[in-house]
Design an enzyme around this catalytic site. Sequence first.
Site: not given
Length: 315
Positions: A84-85, A129-130, A147, A153, A242
Amino acid sequence: MTQTVRVGSRGSRLARAMVGELLDQLRTAHPDVVWNQRTIMTTGDLDRTTSLAELSASGAGVFASQVEAALLAGEIDVAVHSLKDLPTNPTPGTVLAAVPARHDVRDALCGATLNTLPEGARVGTSAPRRIGQLRHARPDVRPTPIRGNVPPRLRRMRAKGWGGLLLAAAGLRRLGLADQITQVLDPWEWPPSPAQGTLGVQIRTGTQERWLQELLSVVHDPATDAAVRAERALLAALDGGCYVPIGTTAVAEGSSLRLLGQVTAVDGRRAVRAERTGSAQDPEALGARVADELRERGATTLLEGLRATPPPQRP
Protein backbone atom coordinates in the site's frame (compact mmCIF):
# COMPACT_ATOMS: atom_id res chain seq x y z
CA MET A 1 29.21 -21.49 -5.35
CA THR A 2 26.69 -20.30 -2.74
CA GLN A 3 24.35 -17.54 -3.88
CA THR A 4 23.80 -14.58 -1.55
CA VAL A 5 20.70 -12.38 -1.88
CA ARG A 6 20.47 -9.02 -0.05
CA VAL A 7 16.89 -8.20 0.92
CA GLY A 8 16.15 -4.62 1.96
CA SER A 9 13.23 -2.80 3.56
CA ARG A 10 12.54 0.25 5.69
CA GLY A 11 13.84 -0.02 9.23
CA SER A 12 10.68 -0.01 11.35
CA ARG A 13 9.99 -2.92 13.66
CA LEU A 14 6.97 -3.86 11.56
CA ALA A 15 8.96 -3.79 8.30
CA ARG A 16 11.63 -6.01 9.83
CA ALA A 17 8.95 -8.43 11.01
CA MET A 18 7.43 -8.56 7.51
CA VAL A 19 10.80 -9.28 5.92
CA GLY A 20 11.61 -11.89 8.55
CA GLU A 21 8.34 -13.65 7.79
CA LEU A 22 9.15 -13.65 4.07
CA LEU A 23 12.71 -14.83 4.60
CA ASP A 24 11.50 -17.78 6.69
CA GLN A 25 9.56 -18.99 3.63
CA LEU A 26 12.44 -18.35 1.23
CA ARG A 27 15.02 -20.07 3.43
CA THR A 28 12.78 -23.12 3.69
CA ALA A 29 12.25 -23.21 -0.08
CA HIS A 30 15.88 -22.41 -0.96
CA PRO A 31 18.16 -23.65 1.85
CA ASP A 32 21.18 -23.42 -0.46
CA VAL A 33 20.83 -19.61 -0.78
CA VAL A 34 22.11 -17.13 1.81
CA TRP A 35 19.43 -14.49 2.47
CA ASN A 36 20.76 -11.32 4.13
CA GLN A 37 18.35 -8.78 5.63
CA ARG A 38 19.20 -5.06 5.36
CA THR A 39 17.34 -1.99 6.59
CA ILE A 40 17.12 1.45 4.98
CA MET A 41 15.85 4.59 6.68
CA THR A 42 13.14 6.32 4.64
CA THR A 43 11.65 9.82 4.54
CA GLY A 44 8.69 8.66 6.62
CA ASP A 45 10.98 7.09 9.21
CA LEU A 46 13.28 10.11 9.52
CA ASP A 47 10.53 12.79 9.62
CA ARG A 48 8.05 11.97 12.38
CA THR A 49 6.55 15.46 12.69
CA THR A 50 5.34 16.34 9.19
CA SER A 51 1.98 14.73 8.36
CA LEU A 52 2.02 11.87 5.86
CA ALA A 53 -0.36 13.84 3.65
CA GLU A 54 2.12 16.76 3.49
CA LEU A 55 5.08 14.45 2.81
CA SER A 56 3.15 12.70 0.06
CA ALA A 57 2.12 16.01 -1.52
CA SER A 58 5.73 17.19 -1.51
CA GLY A 59 6.64 14.42 -3.93
CA ALA A 60 8.65 12.43 -1.39
CA GLY A 61 8.33 8.67 -1.57
CA VAL A 62 7.69 8.66 2.19
CA PHE A 63 8.24 4.92 2.79
CA ALA A 64 9.40 3.58 -0.58
CA SER A 65 11.73 5.88 -2.52
CA GLN A 66 14.92 5.33 -0.49
CA VAL A 67 14.43 1.55 -0.58
CA GLU A 68 13.91 1.70 -4.35
CA ALA A 69 17.01 3.89 -4.70
CA ALA A 70 19.07 1.28 -2.85
CA LEU A 71 17.69 -1.40 -5.16
CA LEU A 72 18.50 0.56 -8.32
CA ALA A 73 22.00 1.38 -7.01
CA GLY A 74 22.71 -2.32 -6.54
CA GLU A 75 23.06 -1.99 -2.75
CA ILE A 76 20.34 -4.63 -2.33
CA ASP A 77 18.99 -7.29 -4.68
CA VAL A 78 15.38 -7.43 -3.48
CA ALA A 79 13.20 -4.68 -1.97
CA VAL A 80 10.27 -5.60 0.26
CA HIS A 81 7.52 -3.04 0.73
CA SER A 82 4.13 -2.83 2.32
CA LEU A 83 2.39 -2.77 -1.04
CA LYS A 84 0.00 0.00 0.00
CA ASP A 85 3.07 2.30 0.32
CA LEU A 86 4.28 1.63 -3.22
CA PRO A 87 3.13 4.09 -5.93
CA THR A 88 0.86 2.59 -8.57
CA ASN A 89 3.17 3.76 -11.38
CA PRO A 90 6.24 1.46 -11.33
CA THR A 91 9.58 3.17 -10.90
CA PRO A 92 11.58 2.73 -14.14
CA GLY A 93 14.05 -0.11 -13.82
CA THR A 94 11.97 -1.99 -11.24
CA VAL A 95 9.32 -4.70 -11.37
CA LEU A 96 7.17 -6.50 -8.82
CA ALA A 97 8.55 -10.04 -8.80
CA ALA A 98 6.12 -11.49 -6.27
CA VAL A 99 3.03 -10.65 -4.25
CA PRO A 100 2.79 -13.08 -1.31
CA ALA A 101 -0.50 -14.27 0.15
CA ARG A 102 -2.37 -11.46 1.85
CA HIS A 103 -2.69 -11.22 5.60
CA ASP A 104 -5.63 -9.62 7.42
CA VAL A 105 -6.97 -6.87 5.16
CA ARG A 106 -9.04 -5.14 7.84
CA ASP A 107 -8.61 -2.02 9.95
CA ALA A 108 -8.67 -2.50 13.70
CA LEU A 109 -9.75 -0.25 16.55
CA CYS A 110 -7.74 -0.48 19.77
CA GLY A 111 -9.04 0.76 23.11
CA ALA A 112 -12.79 0.57 22.43
CA THR A 113 -15.33 -0.35 19.78
CA LEU A 114 -17.09 2.14 17.52
CA ASN A 115 -20.21 1.78 19.65
CA THR A 116 -18.47 2.12 23.03
CA LEU A 117 -16.25 5.12 22.26
CA PRO A 118 -17.25 7.88 24.70
CA GLU A 119 -18.90 10.91 23.14
CA GLY A 120 -16.24 13.40 22.05
CA ALA A 121 -13.41 10.89 22.51
CA ARG A 122 -10.11 11.36 20.72
CA VAL A 123 -9.14 8.56 18.32
CA GLY A 124 -5.60 8.43 16.98
CA THR A 125 -5.13 8.25 13.20
CA SER A 126 -3.33 10.33 10.58
CA ALA A 127 -4.82 8.70 7.47
CA PRO A 128 -7.41 10.84 5.61
CA ARG A 129 -9.36 7.69 4.67
CA ARG A 130 -9.67 6.57 8.28
CA ILE A 131 -10.46 10.11 9.44
CA GLY A 132 -13.34 10.36 6.97
CA GLN A 133 -14.67 6.90 7.76
CA LEU A 134 -14.46 7.55 11.50
CA ARG A 135 -16.31 10.85 11.23
CA HIS A 136 -18.88 9.19 8.96
CA ALA A 137 -19.52 6.46 11.55
CA ARG A 138 -19.18 8.64 14.68
CA PRO A 139 -19.48 12.38 13.91
CA ASP A 140 -19.03 13.23 17.60
CA VAL A 141 -15.52 11.78 18.06
CA ARG A 142 -12.29 13.67 17.35
CA PRO A 143 -9.72 12.09 15.00
CA THR A 144 -6.28 13.05 16.30
CA PRO A 145 -3.05 12.88 14.22
CA ILE A 146 -0.44 10.41 15.39
CA ARG A 147 2.77 9.09 13.77
CA GLY A 148 5.44 6.54 14.61
CA ASN A 149 5.84 2.83 15.17
CA VAL A 150 2.92 0.82 16.46
CA PRO A 151 3.97 0.14 20.09
CA PRO A 152 4.72 3.84 20.84
CA ARG A 153 1.36 4.78 19.33
CA LEU A 154 -0.41 2.37 21.67
CA ARG A 155 1.50 3.78 24.64
CA ARG A 156 0.68 7.34 23.63
CA MET A 157 -3.03 6.51 23.32
CA ARG A 158 -3.05 5.27 26.90
CA ALA A 159 -0.85 8.06 28.27
CA LYS A 160 -3.06 10.75 26.70
CA GLY A 161 -6.28 9.08 27.77
CA TRP A 162 -7.61 8.85 24.22
CA GLY A 163 -10.62 6.71 23.52
CA GLY A 164 -9.01 4.64 20.78
CA LEU A 165 -6.48 4.15 18.02
CA LEU A 166 -7.06 3.01 14.43
CA LEU A 167 -4.45 0.72 12.88
CA ALA A 168 -4.12 -2.04 10.30
CA ALA A 169 -5.00 -5.40 11.84
CA ALA A 170 -2.23 -7.11 9.85
CA GLY A 171 0.45 -4.93 11.43
CA LEU A 172 -0.80 -5.61 14.95
CA ARG A 173 -0.88 -9.35 14.29
CA ARG A 174 2.59 -9.39 12.73
CA LEU A 175 3.97 -7.65 15.83
CA GLY A 176 2.28 -10.09 18.21
CA LEU A 177 -0.13 -7.38 19.40
CA ALA A 178 -3.43 -8.96 18.37
CA ASP A 179 -4.52 -8.83 22.02
CA GLN A 180 -4.64 -5.02 21.72
CA ILE A 181 -7.47 -5.19 19.16
CA THR A 182 -10.91 -4.41 20.55
CA GLN A 183 -12.74 -4.43 17.21
CA VAL A 184 -11.90 -5.50 13.68
CA LEU A 185 -13.85 -3.52 11.10
CA ASP A 186 -15.76 -5.27 8.31
CA PRO A 187 -13.94 -4.43 5.05
CA TRP A 188 -17.22 -4.28 3.13
CA GLU A 189 -18.55 -1.64 5.54
CA TRP A 190 -15.20 0.02 6.29
CA PRO A 191 -13.07 -0.56 3.15
CA PRO A 192 -9.32 -0.46 3.83
CA SER A 193 -6.51 1.11 1.83
CA PRO A 194 -5.71 -0.45 -1.55
CA ALA A 195 -3.44 -3.50 -1.05
CA GLN A 196 -3.58 -3.27 2.76
CA GLY A 197 -2.14 -6.36 4.46
CA THR A 198 -0.04 -7.24 1.39
CA LEU A 199 3.69 -7.26 0.68
CA GLY A 200 5.26 -6.24 -2.61
CA VAL A 201 8.54 -7.95 -3.49
CA GLN A 202 10.45 -5.80 -5.99
CA ILE A 203 13.57 -6.43 -8.09
CA ARG A 204 15.42 -4.67 -10.89
CA THR A 205 14.40 -5.33 -14.48
CA GLY A 206 16.81 -7.06 -16.84
CA THR A 207 17.80 -10.52 -17.95
CA GLN A 208 20.37 -10.83 -15.14
CA GLU A 209 17.54 -10.72 -12.60
CA ARG A 210 15.59 -13.66 -14.06
CA TRP A 211 17.20 -16.04 -11.59
CA LEU A 212 15.82 -13.88 -8.76
CA GLN A 213 12.34 -14.00 -10.33
CA GLU A 214 12.53 -17.79 -10.29
CA LEU A 215 13.68 -17.90 -6.67
CA LEU A 216 10.90 -15.55 -5.55
CA SER A 217 8.12 -17.31 -7.47
CA VAL A 218 7.63 -19.72 -4.55
CA VAL A 219 6.12 -16.93 -2.41
CA HIS A 220 3.87 -15.47 -5.13
CA ASP A 221 0.11 -15.88 -4.63
CA PRO A 222 -1.97 -15.38 -7.84
CA ALA A 223 -5.28 -14.78 -6.02
CA THR A 224 -3.78 -12.01 -3.87
CA ASP A 225 -2.04 -10.56 -6.92
CA ALA A 226 -5.32 -10.32 -8.89
CA ALA A 227 -7.15 -8.70 -5.95
CA VAL A 228 -4.53 -6.03 -5.28
CA ARG A 229 -4.10 -5.29 -8.99
CA ALA A 230 -7.81 -4.44 -9.13
CA GLU A 231 -7.57 -2.27 -6.01
CA ARG A 232 -4.46 -0.45 -7.20
CA ALA A 233 -5.97 0.07 -10.68
CA LEU A 234 -8.95 1.76 -9.02
CA LEU A 235 -6.57 3.99 -7.04
CA ALA A 236 -4.58 4.88 -10.16
CA ALA A 237 -7.73 5.64 -12.19
CA LEU A 238 -8.85 8.10 -9.50
CA ASP A 239 -5.41 9.72 -9.55
CA GLY A 240 -5.08 8.89 -5.89
CA GLY A 241 -2.05 8.25 -3.72
CA CYS A 242 -1.34 6.48 -0.47
CA TYR A 243 -2.85 9.27 1.63
CA VAL A 244 -6.18 10.02 0.01
CA PRO A 245 -9.55 8.85 1.41
CA ILE A 246 -10.01 5.96 -1.02
CA GLY A 247 -10.97 2.62 0.48
CA THR A 248 -11.30 -0.55 -1.54
CA THR A 249 -11.38 -4.30 -1.13
CA ALA A 250 -11.43 -7.14 -3.64
CA VAL A 251 -12.05 -10.84 -3.14
CA ALA A 252 -11.87 -13.77 -5.52
CA GLU A 253 -15.13 -15.60 -6.15
CA GLY A 254 -14.24 -18.57 -8.33
CA SER A 255 -12.89 -17.20 -11.61
CA SER A 256 -14.32 -13.75 -10.83
CA LEU A 257 -13.31 -10.82 -8.66
CA ARG A 258 -15.69 -8.78 -6.56
CA LEU A 259 -14.44 -5.23 -6.04
CA LEU A 260 -15.78 -2.47 -3.79
CA GLY A 261 -14.57 1.11 -3.89
CA GLN A 262 -15.44 3.99 -1.57
CA VAL A 263 -14.41 7.63 -1.35
CA THR A 264 -15.29 9.35 1.92
CA ALA A 265 -15.20 13.08 2.54
CA VAL A 266 -12.66 13.83 5.27
CA ASP A 267 -15.38 15.62 7.25
CA GLY A 268 -17.38 12.38 7.12
CA ARG A 269 -20.51 14.01 5.72
CA ARG A 270 -20.59 12.09 2.48
CA ALA A 271 -19.40 8.71 1.21
CA VAL A 272 -19.59 7.50 -2.40
CA ARG A 273 -19.56 3.75 -3.06
CA ALA A 274 -19.52 1.48 -6.10
CA GLU A 275 -19.23 -2.28 -6.45
CA ARG A 276 -18.80 -4.62 -9.42
CA THR A 277 -17.81 -8.18 -10.25
CA GLY A 278 -15.48 -8.90 -13.16
CA SER A 279 -12.96 -11.35 -14.52
CA ALA A 280 -9.96 -12.24 -12.34
CA GLN A 281 -8.00 -12.43 -15.61
CA ASP A 282 -8.35 -8.67 -16.15
CA PRO A 283 -8.31 -7.02 -12.71
CA GLU A 284 -7.16 -3.66 -14.07
CA ALA A 285 -10.28 -3.37 -16.23
CA LEU A 286 -12.45 -4.08 -13.19
CA GLY A 287 -10.65 -1.42 -11.17
CA ALA A 288 -11.12 1.12 -13.95
CA ARG A 289 -14.86 0.35 -14.21
CA VAL A 290 -15.44 0.80 -10.48
CA ALA A 291 -13.44 4.05 -10.58
CA ASP A 292 -15.66 5.29 -13.44
CA GLU A 293 -18.78 4.60 -11.37
CA LEU A 294 -17.30 6.40 -8.39
CA ARG A 295 -16.58 9.45 -10.54
CA GLU A 296 -20.14 9.38 -11.91
CA ARG A 297 -21.42 9.45 -8.33
CA GLY A 298 -19.33 12.45 -7.29
CA ALA A 299 -15.98 11.04 -6.09
CA THR A 300 -13.97 13.60 -8.05
CA THR A 301 -15.55 16.49 -6.13
CA LEU A 302 -14.72 14.82 -2.80
CA LEU A 303 -11.10 14.20 -3.79
CA GLU A 304 -10.65 17.76 -5.06
CA GLY A 305 -12.05 19.03 -1.77
CA LEU A 306 -9.42 17.05 0.13
CA ARG A 307 -6.57 18.42 -1.97
CA ALA A 308 -7.74 21.95 -1.21
CA THR A 309 -7.89 21.28 2.57
CA PRO A 310 -4.75 21.60 4.70
CA PRO A 311 -3.88 18.49 6.74
CA PRO A 312 -4.78 18.45 10.44
CA GLN A 313 -2.11 19.55 12.89
CA ARG A 314 -0.83 17.55 15.84
CA PRO A 315 -2.53 18.25 19.15
